[in-house]
Design an enzyme around this catalytic site. Structure first.
Site, mmCIF file in Angstrom:
data_model
loop_
_atom_site.group_PDB
_atom_site.id
_atom_site.type_symbol
_atom_site.label_atom_id
_atom_site.label_comp_id
_atom_site.label_asym_id
_atom_site.label_seq_id
_atom_site.Cartn_x
_atom_site.Cartn_y
_atom_site.Cartn_z
ATOM 1 C CD GLU A 165 -19.167 15.027 -12.440
ATOM 2 O OE1 GLU A 165 -18.458 15.884 -11.904
ATOM 3 O OE2 GLU A 165 -18.693 14.086 -13.088
ATOM 4 C CD GLU A 351 -18.485 13.554 -17.636
ATOM 5 O OE1 GLU A 351 -17.424 13.668 -16.999
ATOM 6 O OE2 GLU A 351 -19.393 14.407 -17.595
HETATM 7 C C1 GCO Z 1 -16.806 16.271 -14.797
HETATM 8 C C2 GCO Z 1 -17.376 17.010 -15.880
HETATM 9 C C3 GCO Z 1 -16.546 17.177 -17.108
HETATM 10 C C4 GCO Z 1 -15.042 17.208 -16.882
HETATM 11 C C5 GCO Z 1 -14.477 15.801 -16.926
HETATM 12 C C6 GCO Z 1 -12.972 15.814 -16.677
HETATM 13 O O1 GCO Z 1 -17.185 15.109 -14.645
HETATM 14 O O2 GCO Z 1 -16.033 16.866 -14.051
HETATM 15 O O3 GCO Z 1 -18.586 16.401 -16.271
HETATM 16 O O4 GCO Z 1 -17.002 18.424 -17.536
HETATM 17 O O5 GCO Z 1 -14.435 17.960 -17.884
HETATM 18 O O6 GCO Z 1 -15.028 15.027 -15.915
HETATM 19 O O7 GCO Z 1 -12.717 16.396 -15.414
#
Ligand code: GCO
Length: 459
Positions: A165, A351
């Protein structure tokens, strides 16, 4: 209805180094910008920090056992740069490399495919003191770091993710100030950070090609589905701009070697565009093997001339998670289509998951909403596969409750409940449900498949 997934579909779970490892002063690890930021009063919920987190650094064998119990085929984790090069530059810390080498061996022993992310936000503080990602020299140190890790682990690790990200690293770190290093309203600086991060991505793709035989590599971008709050022309135009700010800016340079037209003209006009070297866009668009998609929710945008940038995000009418994010499962389908429109590459959902107010009652956690959340997203993902989209895997965020950045330990996303007093991990009902899905390579479900979760009793 039976939702059957492709026979080699990669079922996984995801974590990141600073959120779970702890052991921040152990075995030669240097400081990261998140060590500094989390120890700065007022930045993190309850002034919590990642000093101990889930103590995964010492408990990794137990955690891999849990993954084996779950039956996952792959584990996405991140490598902490400041364990490998405590000063971010030259002094290699063998003990840091040893930790990840042992973790990889433990995973392979259980036939779990390692899927490491090279950079999940924890820049070595020593580099931040040299300007961090604003300083193009950091790209060169990232190249050295990538090369070192590929050389050491590339014999056993074939799937890699460069960055997690870059939108968050640049905008939350330099515009909203919610994340390390915590600057606010510095849009021009955020764009040069984003540019150097994308350069670092492209450079490490190239090094992987040279150093890891049979290696595959991608990026894990946040993908938000951006919709106008109404059909009025101003809202539609604002939504298009926010879509370029959030998504286009981190996909188009990689997919087609250029920044989004409309937005780069606007940035050019206000003097925010970063310095772009002759070869930069070619380096950034070095061909990679897959898109990693971190999907959680949608954002609704309304035009508002009074607001910074001329727009504002408005809350929608769908049910929300404990993060305040709308539950919009159709968005995972739209995100897959969206990234494949930028460039038709295979996709991994790197994710997806939800924070909920999980409660431990008599040693158990019944998290039905999380099961329904994951199921509904998988049902829309299944639709994308049925329509011919090459989606190869799905990683639940996250294996265990952990340090949720500015929210500290107040948000629980895990399939395992982390008891922070004892650091015991306790399987939630979603852990047992996901275990079943993996062993069946699918599931039955007859509920109506909705775009988003309507609020049952809105009042
Ligand atoms: C993100 C990060 C994670 C977060 C998850 C929940 O995508 O922000 O990769 O580290 O913890 O997304 O917010």
């Amino acid at each position: 209805m039976r939702y059957e997934f492709p026979k080699d579909f990669l079922w996984g779970v995801a974590t990141s180094a600073y959120q779970i490892e702890g052991a921040v002063d152990e075995d030669g690890r240097g400081k990261s910008i998140w060590d500094v930021f989390s120890h700065t009063p007022g930045k993190i919920h309850n002034d919590e920090n990642g000093d101990v987190a889930c103590d995964h650094y010492h408990r990794y064998k137990e955690d891999v056992e849990s993954m084996a119990e779950l039956g996952v085929k792959a584990y996405r984790f991140s490598i902490s740069w400041c364990r490998i090069f405590p000063d971010g530059k030259k002094n290699l810390n063998e003990k840091g490399l040893d930790f990840y080498s042992k973790l990889v061996d433990e995973l392979l022993k259980h036939e779990i495919e390692p899927f490491p992310t090279l950079y999940h936000w924890d820049l070595p503080q020593a580099l931040q003191e040299n300007g961090g990602w604003e300083n193009r020299e950091t790209v060169n140190w990232f190249e050295k770091y990538s090369y070192t890790v590929f050389k050491r682990l590339g014999d056993r690790v074939k799937n890699w993710i460069t960055l997690n990200e870059p939108f968050c690293s640049s905008f939350l770190g330099y515009v909203t100030g919610e994340h390390a290093p915590g600057y606010r309203n510095e849009v021009k600086r955020a764009l040069s950070v984003a540019h150097n991060l994308l350069l670092a991505h492209g450079k490490s793709v190239k090094i992987l090609r040279e150093e890891v035989r049979g290696g595959r590599i991608g990026i894990a971008n946040a993908v938000n589905i951006v919709s106008p709050a109404s059909e009025n022309e101003d809202d539609i135009r604002s939504a298009r701009m926010v879509d370029e700010i959030l998504n286009g800016w981190y996909h188009e340079p990689i997919a087609s070697g250029k920044y989004p037209d409309e937005l780069s003209k606007m940035y050019e006009f206000v003097g925010y565009m970063p310095e772009i070297g002759e070869e930069d866009m070619k380096i950034i668009s070095e061909p990679m093997d897959f898109w990693g998609v971190n999907y959680y929710s949608r954002v609704l945008v309304k035009s508002n001339p009074e607001k910074f940038g001329g727009f504002e995000w408005v809350g929608g009418d769908l049910e929300k998670t404990d993060m305040g994010w709308e539950v919009y499962p159709k968005g995972i389908y739209e995100a897959i289509v969206k990234v494949r429109n930028y460039k038709e590459l295979p996709v991994y959902i790197t994710e997806n998951g939800m924070a909920d107010r999980d409660e431990l009652v008599d040693g158990r956690v019944e998290d039905r909403r999380r099961i329904r959340y994951i199921k509904d997203h998988l049902r829309w993902l299944h639709k994308a596969i049925k329509e011919g989209h090459d989606v190869r895997g799905y990683f639940v965020w996250t294996l265990m409750d952990n340090f949720e950045w500015a929210h500290g330990y107040s948000k629980r996303f895990g399939l395992l409940y982390t008891d922070y007093r004892t650091l015991e991990r306790i399987p939630k009902s979603s852990f047992n449900w996901y275990k079943e899905v993996i062993s069946e390579n699918g599931f039955e479900d007859d509920e109506e498949l909705m775009d988003g979760w309507k609020i049952e009793n809105p009042n």
